[in-house]
Design a protein around this motif. Structure first.
Motif, short mmCIF file in Angstrom:
data_model
loop_
_atom_site.label_atom_id
_atom_site.label_comp_id
_atom_site.label_asym_id
_atom_site.label_seq_id
_atom_site.Cartn_x
_atom_site.Cartn_y
_atom_site.Cartn_z
N LEU A 296 -2.83 -3.09 -9.72
CA LEU A 296 -3.62 -2.11 -8.98
C LEU A 296 -3.17 -0.70 -9.35
CD1 LEU A 296 -3.59 -3.62 -5.37
CD2 LEU A 296 -5.47 -3.61 -6.99
N ILE A 297 -4.11 0.20 -9.43
CA ILE A 297 -3.82 1.61 -9.71
C ILE A 297 -3.87 2.37 -8.39
CG2 ILE A 297 -4.51 3.64 -11.03
CD1 ILE A 297 -3.75 1.22 -12.77
N ALA A 298 -2.82 3.13 -8.10
CA ALA A 298 -2.74 3.88 -6.85
C ALA A 298 -2.30 5.31 -7.13
CB ALA A 298 -1.74 3.21 -5.90
N ALA A 299 -2.47 6.15 -6.14
CA ALA A 299 -2.03 7.54 -6.24
C ALA A 299 -1.29 7.90 -4.95
CB ALA A 299 -3.22 8.47 -6.43
N LYS A 300 -0.22 8.68 -5.08
CA LYS A 300 0.49 9.13 -3.88
C LYS A 300 -0.42 10.05 -3.09
CE LYS A 300 5.24 9.01 -5.47
NZ LYS A 300 6.46 9.78 -5.72
N ARG A 301 -0.24 10.03 -1.78
CA ARG A 301 -1.01 10.95 -0.95
C ARG A 301 -0.03 11.79 -0.13
NH1 ARG A 301 -2.31 8.33 4.46
NH2 ARG A 301 -1.34 6.31 4.29
N GLU A 302 -0.34 13.06 -0.07
CA GLU A 302 0.52 14.00 0.64
C GLU A 302 0.12 14.13 2.10
OE1 GLU A 302 3.18 15.18 -0.87
OE2 GLU A 302 2.54 14.15 -2.70
N LEU A 303 -1.18 14.16 2.37
CA LEU A 303 -1.66 14.33 3.73
C LEU A 303 -1.64 13.01 4.47
CD1 LEU A 303 -4.70 16.66 3.02
CD2 LEU A 303 -2.43 17.32 3.81
N GLU A 304 -1.11 13.01 5.67
CA GLU A 304 -1.05 11.80 6.49
C GLU A 304 -1.68 12.09 7.84
OE1 GLU A 304 2.92 10.34 6.72
OE2 GLU A 304 3.17 10.29 4.56
N GLN B 211 -11.92 5.66 -0.45
CA GLN B 211 -10.52 5.32 -0.71
C GLN B 211 -9.95 4.57 0.50
OE1 GLN B 211 -8.78 6.16 -3.67
NE2 GLN B 211 -10.88 6.58 -4.29
N THR B 212 -8.84 3.86 0.30
CA THR B 212 -8.17 3.15 1.37
C THR B 212 -6.72 3.62 1.43
OG1 THR B 212 -9.56 1.20 1.05
CG2 THR B 212 -7.50 0.88 2.23
N PRO B 213 -6.27 4.09 2.60
CA PRO B 213 -4.86 4.48 2.73
C PRO B 213 -3.97 3.24 2.78
CG PRO B 213 -6.01 4.81 4.80
CD PRO B 213 -7.03 4.37 3.81
N ALA B 214 -2.76 3.38 2.26
CA ALA B 214 -1.81 2.28 2.25
C ALA B 214 -0.40 2.85 2.25
CB ALA B 214 -2.03 1.40 1.02
N GLY C 289 15.28 -1.03 0.44
CA GLY C 289 16.23 0.06 0.60
C GLY C 289 15.75 1.41 0.12
N LYS C 290 14.47 1.51 -0.22
CA LYS C 290 13.90 2.77 -0.68
C LYS C 290 13.04 3.38 0.42
CE LYS C 290 13.56 1.28 -5.50
NZ LYS C 290 12.62 1.01 -6.60
N GLU C 291 12.76 4.65 0.27
CA GLU C 291 11.93 5.33 1.25
C GLU C 291 10.47 4.88 1.11
OE1 GLU C 291 11.09 9.94 2.43
OE2 GLU C 291 13.07 9.36 1.67
N ALA C 292 9.77 4.86 2.25
CA ALA C 292 8.35 4.48 2.25
C ALA C 292 7.52 5.52 1.52
CB ALA C 292 7.86 4.33 3.68
N VAL C 293 6.50 5.04 0.81
CA VAL C 293 5.61 5.92 0.04
C VAL C 293 4.18 5.70 0.52
CG1 VAL C 293 4.74 6.47 -2.26
CG2 VAL C 293 7.12 5.77 -1.97
N SER C 294 3.50 6.77 0.90
CA SER C 294 2.10 6.69 1.29
C SER C 294 1.24 6.82 0.04
CB SER C 294 1.75 7.82 2.26
OG SER C 294 2.48 7.68 3.44
N ILE C 295 0.27 5.91 -0.10
CA ILE C 295 -0.57 5.89 -1.29
C ILE C 295 -2.03 5.74 -0.89
CG2 ILE C 295 1.21 4.92 -2.79
CD1 ILE C 295 -0.18 2.18 -2.45
N THR C 296 -2.90 5.88 -1.86
CA THR C 296 -4.33 5.65 -1.67
C THR C 296 -4.83 4.77 -2.81
OG1 THR C 296 -6.47 6.69 -1.36
CG2 THR C 296 -4.96 7.79 -2.84
N LEU C 297 -5.77 3.88 -2.49
CA LEU C 297 -6.34 2.93 -3.44
C LEU C 297 -7.85 2.98 -3.35
CD1 LEU C 297 -4.04 0.10 -2.18
CD2 LEU C 297 -3.91 0.97 -4.48
N VAL D 25 -12.01 -2.01 4.72
CA VAL D 25 -10.56 -2.20 4.82
C VAL D 25 -10.00 -0.87 5.32
CG1 VAL D 25 -8.45 -2.73 3.57
CG2 VAL D 25 -10.61 -3.79 2.87
N LEU D 26 -9.33 -0.91 6.48
CA LEU D 26 -8.82 0.32 7.07
C LEU D 26 -7.46 0.74 6.53
CD1 LEU D 26 -9.77 -0.33 10.81
CD2 LEU D 26 -10.99 1.06 9.12
N HIS D 27 -6.57 -0.24 6.27
CA HIS D 27 -5.21 0.11 5.86
C HIS D 27 -4.53 -1.10 5.27
CE1 HIS D 27 -0.95 1.29 6.32
NE2 HIS D 27 -1.43 2.50 6.16
#
Length: 95
Positions: free
Chosen positions: A5-13, A26-29, A35-43, A87-89
């Motif tokens: 899957l191809i995703a992009a980071k998202r800054e706005l939450e 788009q779908t937020p995810a 042990g890594k920090e959570a990353v918000s993405i969009t698909l 798909v919401l999330h």
């Protein structure tokens, strides 16, 4: 069967930003774990919607390409709209 899957980071939450993403197809995810920090993405919504219908998508490890960096993840959870085909999330856990 390799799923990529191809995703992009998202800054706005937040609620408003997520609604704007959904209206734009788009779908937020979120990706978390290992042990890594959570990353918000969009698909892309249609890609995810049809992938969720595939049983292997729920069981196999998925190669998620986030802005050029590959991560191995599994689907941890997903939320669907109660009556719309939407798909919401999605939540992905690092493998």
């Amino acid at each position: 069967m390799a799923i990529e899957l191809i995703a992009a980071k998202r800054e706005l939450e937040g609620t408003g930003a997520s609604r704007r993403l959904r209206r734009a197809g788009q779908t937020p995810a979120v990706v978390y774990g290992a042990g890594k920090e959570a990353v918000s993405i969009t698909l892309d919504h249609n890609t995810i919607y049809y992938a969720l219908k595939n049983e292997a998508f729920h069981k196999e490890t998925i190669e998620l390409v986030i802005d050029g960096q590959k991560e191995l993840v599994k689907v941890a959870d997903f939320q669907l709209h109660p009556y719309k085909q939407l798909v919401l999330h999605l939540d992905f856990a690092r493998a």
